[in-house]
Design a protein around this motif. Structure first.
Motif, PDB file in Angstrom:
ATOM      1  N   LYS A  47       0.837  -1.196   0.000  1.00  0.00           N
ATOM      2  CA  LYS A  47       0.000   0.000   0.000  1.00  0.00           C
ATOM      3  C   LYS A  47       0.877   1.254   0.000  1.00  0.00           C
ATOM      4  CE  LYS A  47      -3.642   2.361   2.526  1.00  0.00           C
ATOM      5  NZ  LYS A  47      -4.476   2.428   3.713  1.00  0.00           N
ATOM      6  N   CYS A  48       1.918   1.251   0.818  1.00  0.00           N
ATOM      7  CA  CYS A  48       2.842   2.389   0.863  1.00  0.00           C
ATOM      8  C   CYS A  48       3.516   2.597  -0.487  1.00  0.00           C
ATOM      9  CB  CYS A  48       3.899   2.184   1.952  1.00  0.00           C
ATOM     10  SG  CYS A  48       3.286   2.346   3.637  1.00  0.00           S
ATOM     11  N   VAL A  49       3.953   1.520  -1.109  1.00  0.00           N
ATOM     12  CA  VAL A  49       4.607   1.615  -2.420  1.00  0.00           C
ATOM     13  C   VAL A  49       3.621   2.155  -3.452  1.00  0.00           C
ATOM     14  CG1 VAL A  49       5.608   0.266  -4.305  1.00  0.00           C
ATOM     15  CG2 VAL A  49       6.362  -0.135  -1.956  1.00  0.00           C
ATOM     16  N   ASP A  50       2.387   1.671  -3.429  1.00  0.00           N
ATOM     17  CA  ASP A  50       1.364   2.173  -4.353  1.00  0.00           C
ATOM     18  C   ASP A  50       1.135   3.671  -4.164  1.00  0.00           C
ATOM     19  OD1 ASP A  50       1.017  -0.330  -5.482  1.00  0.00           O
ATOM     20  OD2 ASP A  50      -0.768  -0.820  -4.295  1.00  0.00           O
ATOM     21  N   GLU A  51       1.070   4.097  -2.909  1.00  0.00           N
ATOM     22  CA  GLU A  51       0.902   5.524  -2.626  1.00  0.00           C
ATOM     23  C   GLU A  51       2.096   6.318  -3.139  1.00  0.00           C
ATOM     24  OE1 GLU A  51       0.169   5.939   1.567  1.00  0.00           O
ATOM     25  OE2 GLU A  51      -1.785   4.952   1.434  1.00  0.00           O
ATOM     26  N   LEU A  52       3.307   5.806  -2.926  1.00  0.00           N
ATOM     27  CA  LEU A  52       4.504   6.488  -3.418  1.00  0.00           C
ATOM     28  C   LEU A  52       4.523   6.570  -4.937  1.00  0.00           C
ATOM     29  CD1 LEU A  52       7.276   5.083  -1.052  1.00  0.00           C
ATOM     30  CD2 LEU A  52       6.451   7.438  -1.185  1.00  0.00           C
ATOM     31  N   VAL A  53       4.106   5.505  -5.597  1.00  0.00           N
ATOM     32  CA  VAL A  53       4.025   5.513  -7.066  1.00  0.00           C
ATOM     33  C   VAL A  53       3.039   6.589  -7.515  1.00  0.00           C
ATOM     34  CG1 VAL A  53       3.254   4.174  -9.069  1.00  0.00           C
ATOM     35  CG2 VAL A  53       4.764   3.134  -7.381  1.00  0.00           C
ATOM     36  N   GLY A  54       1.908   6.676  -6.834  1.00  0.00           N
ATOM     37  CA  GLY A  54       0.918   7.704  -7.160  1.00  0.00           C
ATOM     38  C   GLY A  54       1.471   9.104  -6.960  1.00  0.00           C
ATOM     39  N   CYS A  99       4.623   9.981  -6.957  1.00  0.00           N
ATOM     40  CA  CYS A  99       5.661  10.211  -7.965  1.00  0.00           C
ATOM     41  C   CYS A  99       5.045  10.586  -9.309  1.00  0.00           C
ATOM     42  CB  CYS A  99       6.544   8.973  -8.127  1.00  0.00           C
ATOM     43  SG  CYS A  99       7.686   8.729  -6.760  1.00  0.00           S
ATOM     44  N   GLY A 100       3.971   9.911  -9.679  1.00  0.00           N
ATOM     45  CA  GLY A 100       3.285  10.254 -10.925  1.00  0.00           C
ATOM     46  C   GLY A 100       2.729  11.662 -10.893  1.00  0.00           C
ATOM     47  N   LEU A 110       3.776  14.157  -8.994  1.00  0.00           N
ATOM     48  CA  LEU A 110       4.901  15.096  -9.012  1.00  0.00           C
ATOM     49  C   LEU A 110       5.512  15.205 -10.403  1.00  0.00           C
ATOM     50  CD1 LEU A 110       6.639  14.249  -5.631  1.00  0.00           C
ATOM     51  CD2 LEU A 110       5.345  16.308  -6.195  1.00  0.00           C
ATOM     52  N   ARG A 111       5.573  14.101 -11.116  1.00  0.00           N
ATOM     53  CA  ARG A 111       6.112  14.111 -12.484  1.00  0.00           C
ATOM     54  C   ARG A 111       5.239  14.989 -13.381  1.00  0.00           C
ATOM     55  NH1 ARG A 111       6.459   8.923 -13.122  1.00  0.00           N
ATOM     56  NH2 ARG A 111       8.590   8.826 -12.381  1.00  0.00           N
ATOM     57  N   ARG A 112       3.912  14.830 -13.277  1.00  0.00           N
ATOM     58  CA  ARG A 112       2.992  15.642 -14.078  1.00  0.00           C
ATOM     59  C   ARG A 112       3.092  17.119 -13.691  1.00  0.00           C
ATOM     60  NH1 ARG A 112       0.044  11.054 -12.942  1.00  0.00           N
ATOM     61  NH2 ARG A 112      -1.020  12.042 -11.199  1.00  0.00           N
ATOM     62  N   GLU A 113       3.162  17.370 -12.403  1.00  0.00           N
ATOM     63  CA  GLU A 113       3.279  18.752 -11.926  1.00  0.00           C
ATOM     64  C   GLU A 113       4.592  19.372 -12.395  1.00  0.00           C
ATOM     65  OE1 GLU A 113       3.658  21.037  -7.648  1.00  0.00           O
ATOM     66  OE2 GLU A 113       2.429  19.221  -7.742  1.00  0.00           O
ATOM     67  N   ASN A 114       5.658  18.614 -12.332  1.00  0.00           N
ATOM     68  CA  ASN A 114       6.961  19.102 -12.769  1.00  0.00           C
ATOM     69  C   ASN A 114       6.930  19.435 -14.259  1.00  0.00           C
ATOM     70  OD1 ASN A 114       9.693  19.766 -12.486  1.00  0.00           O
ATOM     71  ND2 ASN A 114      10.341  17.708 -13.052  1.00  0.00           N
ATOM     72  N   GLN A 115       6.323  18.563 -15.052  1.00  0.00           N
ATOM     73  CA  GLN A 115       6.212  18.800 -16.490  1.00  0.00           C
ATOM     74  C   GLN A 115       5.410  20.070 -16.751  1.00  0.00           C
ATOM     75  OE1 GLN A 115       7.731  17.322 -18.951  1.00  0.00           O
ATOM     76  NE2 GLN A 115       6.739  18.527 -20.518  1.00  0.00           N
ATOM     77  N   SER A 116       4.324  20.225 -16.024  1.00  0.00           N
ATOM     78  CA  SER A 116       3.489  21.419 -16.175  1.00  0.00           C
ATOM     79  C   SER A 116       4.278  22.680 -15.812  1.00  0.00           C
ATOM     80  CB  SER A 116       2.256  21.300 -15.286  1.00  0.00           C
ATOM     81  OG  SER A 116       1.502  22.482 -15.308  1.00  0.00           O
ATOM     82  N   LEU A 117       5.030  22.613 -14.730  1.00  0.00           N
ATOM     83  CA  LEU A 117       5.828  23.766 -14.312  1.00  0.00           C
ATOM     84  C   LEU A 117       6.930  24.082 -15.319  1.00  0.00           C
ATOM     85  CD1 LEU A 117       6.110  23.056 -10.487  1.00  0.00           C
ATOM     86  CD2 LEU A 117       4.831  24.914 -11.585  1.00  0.00           C
ATOM     87  N   ARG A 118       7.524  23.053 -15.903  1.00  0.00           N
ATOM     88  CA  ARG A 118       8.553  23.285 -16.925  1.00  0.00           C
ATOM     89  C   ARG A 118       7.944  23.952 -18.161  1.00  0.00           C
ATOM     90  NH1 ARG A 118      13.502  20.605 -16.158  1.00  0.00           N
ATOM     91  NH2 ARG A 118      13.456  19.124 -14.423  1.00  0.00           N
ATOM     92  N   GLN A 119       6.753  23.516 -18.553  1.00  0.00           N
ATOM     93  CA  GLN A 119       6.091  24.140 -19.690  1.00  0.00           C
ATOM     94  C   GLN A 119       5.742  25.589 -19.385  1.00  0.00           C
ATOM     95  OE1 GLN A 119       2.781  21.497 -20.310  1.00  0.00           O
ATOM     96  NE2 GLN A 119       3.965  20.070 -21.567  1.00  0.00           N
ATOM     97  N   ARG A 120       5.254  25.835 -18.183  1.00  0.00           N
ATOM     98  CA  ARG A 120       4.919  27.207 -17.778  1.00  0.00           C
ATOM     99  C   ARG A 120       6.170  28.079 -17.767  1.00  0.00           C
ATOM    100  NH1 ARG A 120       3.320  29.710 -12.201  1.00  0.00           N
ATOM    101  NH2 ARG A 120       2.329  31.620 -12.912  1.00  0.00           N
ATOM    102  N   GLN A 121       7.262  27.529 -17.243  1.00  0.00           N
ATOM    103  CA  GLN A 121       8.510  28.281 -17.205  1.00  0.00           C
ATOM    104  C   GLN A 121       8.968  28.620 -18.629  1.00  0.00           C
ATOM    105  OE1 GLN A 121      11.962  26.150 -15.804  1.00  0.00           O
ATOM    106  NE2 GLN A 121      13.038  28.029 -15.277  1.00  0.00           N
ATOM    107  N   ALA A 122       8.851  27.680 -19.538  1.00  0.00           N
ATOM    108  CA  ALA A 122       9.257  27.925 -20.927  1.00  0.00           C
ATOM    109  C   ALA A 122       8.391  29.032 -21.535  1.00  0.00           C
ATOM    110  CB  ALA A 122       9.145  26.644 -21.740  1.00  0.00           C
ATOM    111  N   ARG A 123       7.075  28.988 -21.276  1.00  0.00           N
ATOM    112  CA  ARG A 123       6.191  30.045 -21.802  1.00  0.00           C
ATOM    113  C   ARG A 123       6.554  31.401 -21.206  1.00  0.00           C
ATOM    114  NH1 ARG A 123       2.183  26.133 -20.863  1.00  0.00           N
ATOM    115  NH2 ARG A 123       1.536  27.224 -18.983  1.00  0.00           N
TER     116      ARG A 123
END
Length: 77
Positions: A19-26, A28-29, A31-44
């Motif tokens: 359960k802990c690993v599943d939560e961590l995977v979630g 991480c996913g 955070l990955r999406r948020e990071n991508q969004s922030l990188r796109q915003r920074q580029a704009r």
């Protein structure tokens, strides 16, 4: 503790860890999406900043040219 109890304990602990690993995977996913969004915003924002700096230089040049023309008009008899 009997062998069955030990196995049950390990099974429960394994489920808890899964359960802990599943939560961590979630997380991480997410955070990955948020990071991508922030990188796109920074580029704009960087592109917008570059554009604004370019416009600022153009406007500054036009204002300086107008000031020079006004000064020239003042000096004309």
């Amino acid at each position: 503790m009997g062998n069955d109890q030990t196995n049950q304990h390990f099974d429960l602990e394994l489920k808890r860890l899964e359960k802990c690993v599943d939560e961590l995977v979630g997380v991480c996913g997410q955070l990955r999406r948020e990071n991508q969004s922030l990188r796109q915003r920074q580029a704009r924002l960087m592109a917008e900043r570059t554009s604004l700096l370019h416009k600022d230089e153009q406007i500054r040049g036009r204002v300086e040219a107008m000031i020079d023309r006004l000064k020239a008009m003042e000096q004309t008899p």
